[in-house]
Structures are given as structure tokens and as C-alpha cells.
Scaffold this active site. Structure first.
Site, PDB file in Angstrom:
ATOM      1  N   LYS A 146      44.318  36.418  37.731  1.00  0.00           N
ATOM      2  CA  LYS A 146      45.270  35.993  36.700  1.00  0.00           C
ATOM      3  C   LYS A 146      46.698  35.920  37.234  1.00  0.00           C
ATOM      4  CE  LYS A 146      42.487  37.082  32.704  1.00  0.00           C
ATOM      5  NZ  LYS A 146      41.231  37.608  33.320  1.00  0.00           N
TER       6      LYS A 146
HETATM    7  C1  LIG Z   1      39.940  37.131  33.180  1.00  0.00           C
HETATM    8  C2  LIG Z   1      38.947  37.432  34.208  1.00  0.00           C
HETATM    9  C3  LIG Z   1      37.744  36.694  34.333  1.00  0.00           C
HETATM   10  C4  LIG Z   1      37.364  35.589  33.359  1.00  0.00           C
HETATM   11  O1  LIG Z   1      38.216  34.472  33.454  1.00  0.00           O
HETATM   12  P1  LIG Z   1      38.228  33.385  32.294  1.00  0.00           P
HETATM   13  O2  LIG Z   1      39.325  32.440  32.633  1.00  0.00           O
HETATM   14  O3  LIG Z   1      38.493  34.153  31.023  1.00  0.00           O
HETATM   15  O4  LIG Z   1      36.894  32.745  32.276  1.00  0.00           O
HETATM   16  C5  LIG Z   1      36.888  37.008  35.364  1.00  0.00           C
HETATM   17  N1  LIG Z   1      37.162  37.998  36.242  1.00  0.00           N
HETATM   18  C6  LIG Z   1      38.297  38.732  36.151  1.00  0.00           C
HETATM   19  C7  LIG Z   1      38.527  39.815  37.136  1.00  0.00           C
HETATM   20  C8  LIG Z   1      39.232  38.480  35.138  1.00  0.00           C
HETATM   21  O5  LIG Z   1      40.349  39.220  35.062  1.00  0.00           O
END
Ligand SMILES: *Cc1c(COP(=O)(O)O)cnc(C)c1O
Length: 464
Positions: A110
Site C-alpha cells: 500500500k
Molecule cells: C491490502 C492488502 C491486500 C489486498 O489488496 P486489495 O487491493 O485490497 O485487493 C493484500 N495483501 C496485503 C499485505 C495488503 O495489505
């Protein structure tokens, strides 16, 4: 480039407005009016760019209302906070390629979007002489990535609610040890659902929201999706060259459908089947797998797992895909979403399902399989996977064929030491960013799970 809403209820707006709007005003999601195709010529010019250079090229196709010099500065500063010189290295482990997206300040993917979004917010607020108070609830990853995205920025304060004593110790420490005065960590004496309900109630008070310039850290912000498109194209270059193959597959551990939707945008941009298929990997919360395999998008109960960032039932970005599946017809999207709110399910025709399956392959991976994958992958390659990445790796192995398989590593394993330890018998090594966290001073305010108490706190500390 102008932007529209999946529900058709807004006039076309420029990029900068999409950033501040987040969710479209008609309740839909924002999409570009068209997805640009990348010519072979352009592709060969992009082949050897550095990650920030490539990001500038890709994003410039979608952003025409920020001067190039400024956009370049926003992007280059965003990725200067990453600890790896390649930003998102792609490494071969056993039969798979691993795209490491965890070298940002909070060690999860993120950061790639939120480091950029923080810069963008600051830039737009300065331009407009405006202020923003971000309010959000988190059960882990998103909160810390959002905090690191805006810490120390001018004209922005951030208030993050999390359930006191119920987020993992590493994740709580990542948030509460940030020293910047514009960051407020609110440990709520309640559950994550309580935190979310409080945030929702506060946003529902429109007068309060307006008076205190409240904004959300939306996982549905278009700018976040856009920033994530870049690493698919980046990894395509690295792997297709190394393997001398024209096509690749990606395996994506999926929750809110944001990351994999970015993959779909990249797939359309690159064309020619260069991204042959996207593997949509889910944990026990398998609504999206049922959608891809059976055309059944129906709500179930949320099951807590060892990959908590994928524990969702309603995938907030799904509506973006629906828009294309319905032939870019906003009236159909609007009808379908209304139907989904009423009945908790959507169904699809055989023809639609066939089209879905041209884009995606999908499998749901249980916790047992996830732990077994962490163990066997470690045994075979010496590489430690975090539980989210392991879900994608298990799915990637399942759908391995003649095309190289690129698995997205969405978090560093040291963020989930307990799960990793139960799989391989010891905790993963802590990277620099997590060392000494326990010794740093903590800043958090414990509040009861009462909307009025949180509101009073926000009112007292908000920028106005
Ligand atoms: C947020 C997240 C996901 C999922 O991502 P999306 O965009 O919601 O599909 C997967 N792995 C980790 C470590 C995350 O923080």
C-alpha cells in the site's frame, strides 16, 4: 484525460478533482474516460527506464492537469522513501517470479500508492490554500501506510482509529511510534467494527464533515489504482526480457479488488495478450473466486484469517470491473449495485462469465494450505513468504503453465511473525524499518467506543 463515474451521475472531471473527490458524488467509482493503449514503439522506449521514470511515463498518460516537472517531483520524492534501489525488485525463486512490493516505509504494497497520494494531497491543498483532516479506521496495514503517507505534511492532519489491544503488536507499534504532530492514533476500547461504525457516523454528519474538512483514506481513490498500474508494466519488462517470453501471468492476493484491478488496467494498456491472464487469489473469504469460477457474487460472513488484509466480503473496487463487463453502460451498473444492496448477490450470464474467465483465473486458498506453502516454499527456496503473499504463491503454482508466473509479494514477512513462526519454526528476520520499534516513544490516545468522544477529540485537534 477526463474522468467519469461508473454510475454516470457526474460531469466529466479532470484528474486533480478525482483525487479530492475520492468516491464519485453519485456514489459510483471514478474511471478514466478511456484506457490508453501503449504502442510497441512506446514499449521499447520504456523498457529500460528506472521505476520512477516509468511511473512518470505511465501516469502522464492519465494526468494532464499537473505540469510535468511538478508530477515528476511528486513521483520521485514518493519513491525516494523506499529502501531498495530498484523500488520494486523482481526475483526468481524456484519456478516463480516474486515481485517484491514491500520495500516502502511500512513494508506493505500500500506504500506504493500512499506515498504518492500523500505528496499529491499536499500539493493540491497548497495550490488551493485548503486544509484536510483525514479520518479512518484500520485493522492493520492501511492505517499505517496512510499515516506514513501524510506524516509531517503541511495542511493535513490524520486521525486513525484502531481497536485497542486487537491489532498485531508490530502493526500497532508502526502507527503509534510516529512522532509527527499531525498524526493522531486513537486506540478505541472496542472492536474493529466499532471503529468503522464510529467513522461512518462521523462522516454521516455532513455539517461536521464540512466544518472540519474531513476526508477519507479511500482504497477507492483513482490515484491509488493508477500508482499500482506501474508495477505490473515494470515487472512485465523485467520478466519477459529475462525469460525471453512475450507473455506473462500475474498472481495477485486479493481483498478489495484494487490491486488486481490495476493489473487489469495494465493488461488493457499493454494489449496483445502480453498479460495473458491474472490469477485472482483469495483466502477463505472467497466471494471473488466464486464470481470468477461460477458467476456467483453473493455475500457471505467474513471469516478472520492469518491474511487479515484480504478478509473482506464486499470488494469496494469491484464496481469498476462491472462497468467494463457491462459494456461501459452506467445505467446497468447503477441497477446492478441497487440490486446488490437489496439482495446481497449478483448473477451473470454464461456469456459474461466467459468474458470474466478471459481475464481471470481464480482459486481460494485455505489457512492450512497457506501455512503449508510458507513452509514448503522456504524449504525449497530459502525464501520466507508473508501469509498474504503465500496465498498468491499457492494460486500461482496451481495455475503455472508455459508463461512465466509473477507473484505479487504484498507484505514483508516480518509484519506477521506469529503466522510465519508457526509455519517454519522461527520468526523472520526483522528489516531495519522494524528494528527498535519497541524502544521508541509511543503516542496514542485511548478513547471509549463512543462517537461523541471521538468527535470531540477530532474537533479539538483538527486543522480549520
Ligand atoms: C491490502 C492488502 C491486500 C489486498 O489488496 P486489495 O487491493 O485490497 O485487493 C493484500 N495483501 C496485503 C499485505 C495488503 O495489505
Amino acid at each position: 484525460m477526463k474522468y467519469l463515474s461508473t454510475r454516470g451521475g457526474i460531469n466529466p472531471i479532470p484528474f486533480k478533482e478525482t483525487v479530492l473527490m475520492g468516491l464519485a458524488e453519485d456514489g459510483g467509482l471514478i474511471l478514466p474516460e478511456r484506457i490508453p493503449r501503449v504502442s510497441s514503439e512506446l514499449l521499447s522506449r520504456w523498457q529500460n527506464l528506472s521505476y520512477p521514470e516509468l511511473a512518470l511515463e505511465v501516469m502522464s498518460l492519465f494526468i494532464d492537469d499537473i505540469p510535468e516537472e511538478d508530477l515528476k517531483d511528486l513521483i520521485f520524492r514518493a519513491y525516494s522513501t523506499f529502501s531498495h534501489p530498484e523500488i520494486c525488485p523482481v526475483v526468481k525463486k524456484g519456478k516463480l517470479w516474486i515481485l517484491e512490493l514491500f520495500h516502502g516505509p511500512t513494508l506493505a504494497f500500500k506504500d506504493i500508492a500512499l506515498q504518492f497520494l500523500g505528496n499529491l494531497f499536499e500539493y493540491l491543498l497548497l495550490e488551493r490554500g485548503a486544509k484536510l483532516n483525514i479520518l479512518g479506521a484500520t485493522s492493520g496495514d492501511t492505517g499505517s501506510a496512510a499515516i506514513y503517507g501524510v506524516r509531517g505534511r503541511k495542511n493535513i492532519n490524520i486521525f486513525i482509529l484502531f481497536p485497542h489491544g486487537r491489532v498485531s503488536p508490530v502493526q500497532a507499534l508502526q502507527m503509534t511510534t510516529v512522532p509527527d504532530e499531525n498524526v493522531f492514533c486513537l486506540a478505541i476500547e472496542g472492536t474493529f467494527d466499532d471503529c468503522q461504525a464510529i467513522v461512518k457516523k462521523i462522516f454521516g454528519d455532513l455539517e461536521f464533515k464540512k466544518r472540519y474538512h474531513l476526508g477519507a483514506v479511500n482504497s477507492i481513490n483513482w490515484a491509488r489504482v493508477l500508482a499500482q498500474v506501474v508495477y505490473y508494466i515494470w515487472a512485465y519488462f523485467r520478466v519477459s526480457e529475462a525469460e525471453e517470453k512475450e507473455r506473462v501471468r500475474f498472481s495477485v492476493p486479493t481483498g478489495n479488488f484494487g490491486d488486481i484491478f490495476a493489473g487489469l488496467v495494465a493488461k488493457v494498456m499493454l494489449g496483445e495478450g502480453r498479460i495473458e491472464r491474472l490469477v485472482l487469489a483469495t483466502n477463505e473469504n472467497d466471494i471473488l473466486t466464486r464470481f470468477v469460477n461460477k458467476g456467483d457474487y453473493s455475500l457471505g460472513q467474513v471469516t478472520p484469517t492469518i491474511s487479515p488484509s484480504m478478509d473482506i466480503q464486499i470488494a469496494s473496487n469491484f464496481e469498476r470491473y462491472l462497468y467494463y463487463l457491462y459494456g461501459e453502460d452506467p445505467a446497468r451498473v447503477k441497477d446492478a449495485m441497487a440490486g446488490f444492496s437489496r439482495e446481497g448477490r449478483l448473477t451473470f450470464s454464461a456469456e459474461e462469465l466467459a468474458r470474466v474467465q478471459e481475464d481471470f483465473l481464480s482459486i481460494s486458498v485455505s489457512q492450512e494450505e497457506t501455512l503449508a506453502t510458507i513452509a514448503s516454499f522456504y524449504e525449497e527456496t530459502g525464501y520466507v513468504l508473508d501469509p498474504h503473499t503465500a496465498v498468491g504463491v499457492r494460486a500461482g503454482l496451481h495455475f503455472l503453465n508455459e508463461w512465466p508466473m509473477i507473484c505479487l509479494a504484498t507484505a514483508h514477512p516480518a509484519k506477521f511473525p506469529e503466522a510465519v513462526k508457526s509455519a517454519i519454526g522461527h520468526e523472520p528476520e526483522r528489516p531495519e524499518a522494524l528494528r527498535g520499534l519497541e524502544d521508541r516513544p509511543r503516542r496514542e490516545v485511548v478513547l471509549p467506543a463512543e462517537t461523541d468522544k471521538v468527535k470531540a477529540f477530532v474537533a479539538e485537534h483538527a486543522l480549520v
